[in-house]
Design an enzyme around this catalytic site. Structure first.
Site, PDB file in Angstrom:
ATOM      1  N   GLY A   1       1.012  -1.173   0.134  1.00  0.00           N
ATOM      2  CA  GLY A   1       0.116  -0.057  -0.086  1.00  0.00           C
ATOM      3  C   GLY A   1       0.941   1.133  -0.189  1.00  0.00           C
ATOM      4  N   GLU A   2       0.276   2.132   0.612  1.00  0.00           N
ATOM      5  CA  GLU A   2       1.143   3.607   0.589  1.00  0.00           C
ATOM      6  C   GLU A   2       1.276   4.415  -0.572  1.00  0.00           C
ATOM      7  OE1 GLU A   2       5.004   3.093   2.677  1.00  0.00           O
ATOM      8  OE2 GLU A   2       3.881   2.020   4.293  1.00  0.00           O
TER       9      GLU A   2
END
Length: 346
Positions: free
Chosen positions: A312-313
């Site tokens: 993610g991120e």
């Protein structure tokens, strides 16, 4: 709620772009997906010489009430701790944005923590995390619309500063649970095929997550399966804000770098509100989170990379960005057969 005027990308320039691509000093089609990206970038920007300006990744953070029901091996506190990690430059997304000369913006969309006025953090908090949708809707429709509008406002400002290529990431313990339910309801795919291991659940934890999410969906079985109703019932503030950010980016004619499982769930909602947004999207990678492959197939999307990533991120978008730059650079800088004095095929 703000309305978004997203025109379909005008394809009239496509033939001229394809001619330019085909007359580079290379065999036809030999740069594969890079040629498709070059064509898409030129069409979005309506030019034979597209440019990538101030590439930016916006990371939206938000907490989820469902985290307290035991669907994640990590405690909710990790969300705010990771926000500080982003602000200090220590997370994976910080490493990759630094490496590739990208800007990063970190947004508090609804973390269950009071950051006060922290420099470097965009304060857009809608609430101190969502409610547990095992018992009640995650957010009110008013909160959902507020999050969408705040996401749009953030992108509007970034675009005004000169950015024309943007990716979106997220941080929120248990947000794979929200993404899985959004996917199941909007794609009409059985929930079990949408739920993955998130931050690393073992088999027992995965079975528990499936049981809890199945119960949550059953609890709200009477809801309308419209994009906003599904988002407000099961989403997160960061997912709703990302949805608004994506819609605004497309309305502004920006190239959108779509990250992984959670980001694509936000796009599912956004595309349900306006299908033309998909013209502006480059799908950067296929996440290793179960469900993402089916989600991409539902959108008829071909991802650039498949590296087994599931952080993610916005990390997939950041890692793929140099490929998008390579596509634009070959279109702009590679010699044609005529300019290089190279014989084309007979």
């Amino acid at each position: 709620m703000a309305t978004f005027n997203i025109p379909p990308v005008n394809k009239d320039i496509a033939a001229a772009l394809q001619h330019k691509i085909d007359n580079k000093t290379k065999p036809l089609g030999s740069l594969g997906q890079l040629e498709k990206i070059a064509l898409q970038a030129g069409a979005i920007q309506q030019t034979l010489s597209p440019a990538l300006q101030q590439p930016t990744i916006v990371v939206f953070a938000g907490d989820h009430g469902i985290a307290k029901e035991g669907v994640s091996p990590f405690p909710q506190e990790v969300t705010y701790q990771m926000v500080f990690n982003f602000l200090q430059g220590g997370a994976g997304i910080n490493v990759f944005t630094r490496q590739h000369g990208m800007q990063i913006r970190v947004v508090d969309a609804g973390v269950n923590f009071d950051f006060h006025q922290h420099p470097g953090l965009i304060h857009a908090k809608v609430g101190m995390g969502t409610k547990s949708y095992l018992h009640e809707p995650a957010m009110t429709m008013i909160q959902c619309r507020e999050a969408i509008e705040k996401g749009a406002a953030i992108v509007r400002e970034i675009h005004q500063e000169g950015c024309n290529v943007i990716g979106f990431g997220e941080m929120g313990i248990s947000n794979t649970s929200s993404a899985a339910i959004i996917m199941s309801l909007l794609c009409d795919i059985p929930l079990a095929q949408c739920i993955g291991r998130g931050t690393g659940l073992d088999d027992e934890g995965l079975a528990k997550k499936c049981a809890i999410l199945s119960e949550a969906v059953a609890h709200h079985k009477g809801i309308e399966k419209t994009p906003l109703q599904v988002l407000s019932t099961f989403g997160g503030f960061e997912i709703a804000m990302m949805c608004g950010a994506m819609l605004q980016a497309a309305a502004a004619g920006m190239i959108i770098l779509v990250d992984g499982f959670i980001s694509t769930s936000a796009l599912l909602v956004a595309s349900g509100l306006d299908k033309h947004i998909l013209d502006y999207c480059i799908f950067t990678h296929q996440s290793n989170e179960q469900g993402h492959q089916l989600m991409l197939a539902h959108l008829n999307a071909v991802p650039l990379l498949q590296l087994g990533m599931r952080l993610g991120e916005g990390t997939g978008a950041a890692v793929a960005y140099p490929l998008i730059r390579s596509a634009v650079n070959f279109l702009n800088e590679m010699a044609s057969f005529e300019s290089a004095g190279v014989s084309n095929k007979a």
